[in-house]
Design a protein around this motif. Structure first.
Motif, mmCIF file in Angstrom:
data_model
loop_
_atom_site.group_PDB
_atom_site.id
_atom_site.type_symbol
_atom_site.label_atom_id
_atom_site.label_comp_id
_atom_site.label_asym_id
_atom_site.label_seq_id
_atom_site.Cartn_x
_atom_site.Cartn_y
_atom_site.Cartn_z
ATOM 1 N N GLY A 20 0.792 -1.215 0.000
ATOM 2 C CA GLY A 20 0.000 0.000 0.000
ATOM 3 C C GLY A 20 0.830 1.274 0.000
ATOM 4 O O GLY A 20 0.296 2.362 -0.166
ATOM 5 N N GLU A 21 2.139 1.168 0.202
ATOM 6 C CA GLU A 21 3.003 2.343 0.234
ATOM 7 C C GLU A 21 3.731 2.572 -1.091
ATOM 8 O O GLU A 21 4.534 3.482 -1.211
ATOM 9 C CB GLU A 21 4.050 2.193 1.355
ATOM 10 N N GLU A 22 3.430 1.764 -2.091
ATOM 11 C CA GLU A 22 4.153 1.838 -3.357
ATOM 12 C C GLU A 22 4.066 3.219 -4.004
ATOM 13 O O GLU A 22 5.081 3.776 -4.422
ATOM 14 C CB GLU A 22 3.625 0.773 -4.346
ATOM 15 N N ALA A 23 2.868 3.765 -4.086
ATOM 16 C CA ALA A 23 2.701 5.072 -4.743
ATOM 17 C C ALA A 23 3.457 6.168 -4.001
ATOM 18 O O ALA A 23 4.065 7.045 -4.619
ATOM 19 C CB ALA A 23 1.211 5.432 -4.847
ATOM 20 N N HIS A 24 3.445 6.107 -2.681
ATOM 21 C CA HIS A 24 4.156 7.116 -1.886
ATOM 22 C C HIS A 24 5.667 7.029 -2.133
ATOM 23 O O HIS A 24 6.331 8.042 -2.343
ATOM 24 C CB HIS A 24 3.835 6.926 -0.403
ATOM 25 N N ALA A 96 3.286 8.680 -9.887
ATOM 26 C CA ALA A 96 3.277 7.477 -9.053
ATOM 27 C C ALA A 96 1.955 6.729 -9.197
ATOM 28 O O ALA A 96 1.929 5.497 -9.277
ATOM 29 C CB ALA A 96 3.522 7.844 -7.591
ATOM 30 N N GLU A 97 0.851 7.469 -9.265
ATOM 31 C CA GLU A 97 -0.460 6.848 -9.437
ATOM 32 C C GLU A 97 -0.548 6.147 -10.789
ATOM 33 O O GLU A 97 -1.078 5.034 -10.891
ATOM 34 C CB GLU A 97 -1.543 7.928 -9.326
ATOM 35 N N LEU A 98 0.006 6.787 -11.824
ATOM 36 C CA LEU A 98 0.022 6.179 -13.149
ATOM 37 C C LEU A 98 0.863 4.905 -13.145
ATOM 38 O O LEU A 98 0.456 3.883 -13.701
ATOM 39 C CB LEU A 98 0.569 7.172 -14.178
ATOM 40 N N ALA A 99 2.025 4.953 -12.508
ATOM 41 C CA ALA A 99 2.879 3.757 -12.431
ATOM 42 C C ALA A 99 2.164 2.639 -11.688
ATOM 43 O O ALA A 99 2.242 1.468 -12.080
ATOM 44 C CB ALA A 99 4.192 4.107 -11.738
ATOM 45 N N LYS A 100 1.451 2.982 -10.641
ATOM 46 C CA LYS A 100 0.708 1.981 -9.867
ATOM 47 C C LYS A 100 -0.398 1.374 -10.721
ATOM 48 O O LYS A 100 -0.609 0.160 -10.707
ATOM 49 C CB LYS A 100 0.123 2.617 -8.612
ATOM 50 N N ALA A 101 -1.100 2.221 -11.489
ATOM 51 C CA ALA A 101 -2.170 1.720 -12.349
ATOM 52 C C ALA A 101 -1.615 0.814 -13.444
ATOM 53 O O ALA A 101 -2.216 -0.208 -13.777
ATOM 54 C CB ALA A 101 -2.936 2.890 -12.964
ATOM 55 N N ARG A 102 -0.456 1.172 -13.976
ATOM 56 C CA ARG A 102 0.156 0.337 -15.017
ATOM 57 C C ARG A 102 0.610 -1.002 -14.459
ATOM 58 O O ARG A 102 0.601 -2.008 -15.158
ATOM 59 C CB ARG A 102 1.337 1.062 -15.639
#
Length: 155
Positions: A20-24, A96-102
């Motif tokens: 859950g901390e990936e985007a941060h 970061a949100e885009l990377a998480k979505a990808r």
């Protein structure tokens, strides 16, 4: 535990983090990469030195913020005002949100039996709520795009 890969300069670094901390973590990595880019052609011979200089840029901004001042703007491309800093933070968060979505797994295949329109959205009231959310999301995306365009024009 999760792992994210941060690309700073010419190298990529795997970093372990809590689920859950990936985007941060990716947003923080984007901040470091931004400071690394400020080195331009004045890069040191070793990556450790370059990363140290990027960390010093960030530490300097943090020290200025803690003193109640503003971040120094003497560096080319450095945040000179609160709006620019806020846009850069928002840009890092969106990246970061885009990377998480990808990186998210693909959605499961839809069921073979088509559902009636009312059942698909849970009825007219639910469909209206979904439409309102989509409109709000579109407005947010347009505002972010406009802010990024304005930032690009001022950079």
């Amino acid at each position: 535990m999760s792992t994210v890969t941060l690309t700073i300069g010419p190298k990529s670094y795997p970093v372990a983090c809590a689920d859950g901390e990936e985007a941060h973590i990716e947003a923080l990595g984007a901040m470091i990469a931004e400071k690394y880019a400020l080195l331009g052609s004045a890069r040191a011979p070793t990556e450790a030195q370059n990363l140290l200089f990027a960390a010093l840029f960030l530490a300097d901004e943090l020290a200025e913020t803690r003193k109640g001042g503003t971040a120094p703007s003497a560096m080319p491309g450095a945040a000179g005002d609160e709006e620019t800093a806020a846009l850069r933070t928002e840009l890092a968060r969106l990246e970061a949100e885009l990377a998480k979505a990808r990186a998210a797994p693909a959605a499961p295949a839809p069921s073979p039996a088509p559902a009636p329109q009312g059942d698909l959205f849970g009825g007219p009231e639910a469909a209206e709520k979904i439409a309102e959310r989509l409109e709000a999301l579109a407005e947010r995306a347009e505002a972010s795009a406009a802010a990024l365009e304005a930032f690009g024009a001022n950079a």
